[in-house]
Design a protein around this motif. Structure first.
Motif, short mmCIF file in Angstrom:
data_model
loop_
_atom_site.label_atom_id
_atom_site.label_comp_id
_atom_site.label_asym_id
_atom_site.label_seq_id
_atom_site.Cartn_x
_atom_site.Cartn_y
_atom_site.Cartn_z
N LEU A 17 0.62 -0.99 0.05
CA LEU A 17 0.04 0.00 0.02
C LEU A 17 0.67 1.23 -0.09
O LEU A 17 0.65 2.16 -0.84
N VAL A 18 1.94 1.23 0.86
CA VAL A 18 2.70 2.40 0.89
C VAL A 18 3.48 2.60 -0.32
O VAL A 18 3.68 3.83 -0.77
N HIS A 19 4.00 1.56 -0.95
CA HIS A 19 4.51 1.54 -2.18
C HIS A 19 3.84 2.16 -3.34
O HIS A 19 4.44 2.67 -4.39
N GLY A 21 1.77 4.48 -2.79
CA GLY A 21 1.22 5.96 -2.77
C GLY A 21 0.43 6.25 -1.60
O GLY A 21 0.27 7.31 -1.19
N ALA A 22 0.11 5.37 -0.68
CA ALA A 22 -0.64 5.55 0.56
C ALA A 22 0.20 6.01 1.49
O ALA A 22 1.21 5.67 1.63
N ASP A 23 -0.33 7.08 2.42
CA ASP A 23 0.52 7.53 3.49
C ASP A 23 0.54 6.33 4.61
O ASP A 23 -0.36 5.74 4.67
N PHE A 24 1.60 6.23 5.37
CA PHE A 24 1.66 5.22 6.15
C PHE A 24 0.64 4.92 7.25
O PHE A 24 0.21 4.08 7.59
N ALA A 25 0.43 6.25 7.90
CA ALA A 25 -0.58 6.14 8.86
C ALA A 25 -2.04 5.56 8.61
O ALA A 25 -2.57 4.55 9.18
N THR A 26 -2.51 6.06 7.52
CA THR A 26 -3.62 5.56 7.02
C THR A 26 -3.65 4.28 6.52
O THR A 26 -4.39 3.41 6.71
N ALA A 27 -2.51 3.79 5.78
CA ALA A 27 -2.33 2.58 5.22
C ALA A 27 -2.30 1.55 6.37
O ALA A 27 -2.84 0.32 6.30
N GLU A 28 -1.95 1.77 7.52
CA GLU A 28 -1.65 0.82 8.63
C GLU A 28 -2.82 0.65 9.12
O GLU A 28 -3.45 -0.56 9.43
N ASP A 29 -3.84 1.95 9.35
CA ASP A 29 -5.20 1.47 9.83
C ASP A 29 -6.13 0.62 8.92
O ASP A 29 -6.73 -0.42 9.19
N ALA A 30 -5.86 0.77 7.54
CA ALA A 30 -6.70 0.00 6.61
C ALA A 30 -6.15 -1.38 6.52
O ALA A 30 -6.99 -2.42 6.56
N VAL A 31 -4.86 -1.88 6.97
CA VAL A 31 -4.57 -3.10 7.06
C VAL A 31 -4.89 -3.79 8.13
O VAL A 31 -5.52 -4.87 8.06
N GLU A 33 -7.71 -3.08 9.60
CA GLU A 33 -9.31 -3.27 9.19
C GLU A 33 -9.34 -4.74 8.26
O GLU A 33 -10.30 -5.40 8.47
N ALA A 34 -8.34 -4.87 7.35
CA ALA A 34 -8.58 -5.64 6.50
C ALA A 34 -8.21 -7.12 7.41
O ALA A 34 -8.81 -8.16 6.81
N LEU A 35 -7.52 -7.31 8.21
CA LEU A 35 -7.19 -8.32 9.03
C LEU A 35 -8.53 -8.78 9.80
O LEU A 35 -8.60 -10.00 9.74
N ALA A 58 -7.54 -4.09 1.83
CA ALA A 58 -6.82 -2.99 2.51
C ALA A 58 -6.82 -1.82 1.75
O ALA A 58 -7.12 -0.49 2.06
N TRP A 59 -6.56 -1.92 0.32
CA TRP A 59 -6.58 -0.72 -0.48
C TRP A 59 -8.01 -0.17 -0.65
O TRP A 59 -8.16 1.04 -0.67
#
Length: 381
Positions: A17-19, A21-31, A33-35, A58-59
């Motif tokens: 996700l970060v690769h 272009g997602a910002d780290f903080a939002t991407a981490e929250d999204a992951v 929730e995907a879990l 997550a995306w």
């Protein structure tokens, strides 16, 4: 899919996700929730490509968050860039993710918390329980850490030694609550070792395995500590020892010695002794000499002094300790041990009592108190 295997996928998913272009903080929250979604749905119908499923889910969650964010327009170009269906890409950005979580701007406590959350996949509640702090306190710590690395460039090179130090801190926290941090550190270090051929990462993994192998013998049923010399070595996990020694030997063969390899070599010598009396203390002192050269650490010098006391006699060890700062952690306990070894039970008992008052946890305090009581019941030799 078991929980450990699921958590193994997290670094790759977050990095993907970060690769993109997602910002780290939002991407981490999204992951995260995907879990949660994976736990709810996979038992009935597991996907053919778990990592790809997590990335896609997550995306989509990230896109939902981006659309509702005040900065939606800045992220609008990302919305149409959903990963296509099919197998997940084979690019492994795990190492970069470790670098990000161990960024120099973070305090050690924040780096550990962020690593456990973002790379380890533990929940905020689990991390808080492991560190015996309120969940709200840990949530604030993780939130601050994510903000601190929000603008760090993904392609900026990181410091592998900082990553190793963070994992070392995780391992040394041991076990509390429902999360075994020592086992978690081993799992994460295996991931890291798979991402880099670095000798010190291999040395760190070997060190963890060799120490963890002794865990079943470290405590009695009542929770009290068992000193290394008194442990039932039949309880040591020989498979972990064999794996740790093999990893260490391969790392040492590259002839690029570092502090974790030296520490692992000391642990391997302890593991190799069938009884405490068979311990090769002379060689252990030689390895401590290497560690002093590599780190010049006062704690290493203290441990070396105790080893000298075993190899050359307690008076030699006491002389080495006399050159060190008495305020060092466990200095008083080390002096007490060597006085007891020299037959001065009265002095050792007083010092053990003093060390107990300085102990950092209840188990250590109880052990030192018992040592003092035991010595007070016997006369000087």
């Amino acid at each position: 899919m078991d929980e450990e295997r699921l958590r193994d996928l997290i670094p790759g998913v977050l990095a993907a996700l970060v690769h993109r272009g997602a910002d780290f903080a939002t991407a981490e929250d999204a992951v995260q929730e995907a879990l949660i979604r994976a736990v709810e749905t996979w038992q009935a119908r597991p996907p053919d490509d778990p990592k790809g499923w997590l990335i896609t889910t997550a995306w989509r969650r990230f896109v939902d968050m981006a659309r509702s964010d005040a900065a939606r327009q800045r992220r609008e170009t990302l919305v149409a860039d959903e990963p296509p269906p099919g197998a997940a890409a084979s690019v492994d950005d795990t190492l970069q993710l470790y670098f990000l979580c161990a960024h120099p701007e973070l305090s050690p406590a924040s780096a550990v918390a962020l690593t456990l959350r973002a790379v380890g996949g533990l929940t905020t509640r689990q991390i808080a329980q492991a560190y015996l702090v309120p969940e709200a306190t840990m949530a604030q710590r993780i939130s601050r850490a994510k903000r601190a690395v929000a603008d760090v460039r993904w392609d900026h090179p990181g410091d592998l030694r900082t990553v190793c130090r963070v994992l070392y801190l995780v391992f040394n926290e041991g076990y509390s609550g429902d999360v075994d941090l020592a086992a978690e550190a081993i799992r994460l270090t295996r991931q890291l070792a798979a991402s880099t051929p670095d000798e010190e990462v291999a040395g760190l993994l070997a060190l963890f395995l060799l120490h963890h192998a002794r865990r079943p013998a470290r405590t009695r049923p009542d929770g009290s500590l068992v000193p290394l010399a008194e442990q039932d070595r039949r309880c040591w996990q020989r498979d972990r020892i064999a794996e740790g020694v093999a990893i260490l030997q391969a790392a040492l063969a590259r002839d690029r010695l570092g502090e974790y390899q030296a520490q692992a070599a000391i642990a391997a010598l302890h593991a190799d002794a069938q009884t405490a009396d068979e311990t090769d203390w002379v060689q252990i002192v030689e390895w401590y000499d290497e560690l002093v050269r590599l780190t010049d650490s006062p704690v290493v010098r203290l441990n070396r002094a105790v080893a000298v006391g075993e190899a050359d006699g307690p008076q030699a060890g006491l002389a080495a300790l006399a050159a060190l700062d008495p305020a060092l952690p466990r200095h008083t306990a080390a002096v007490a041990y060597l006085h007891a070894k020299a037959g001065d039970a009265a002095t050792a008992a007083d010092l053990y009592a003093k060390a107990a008052a300085q102990a950092r946890n209840a188990a250590e305090r109880d052990h030192l108190t018992l040592q003092a009581a035991r010595l007070r019941r016997q006369p000087d030799r």
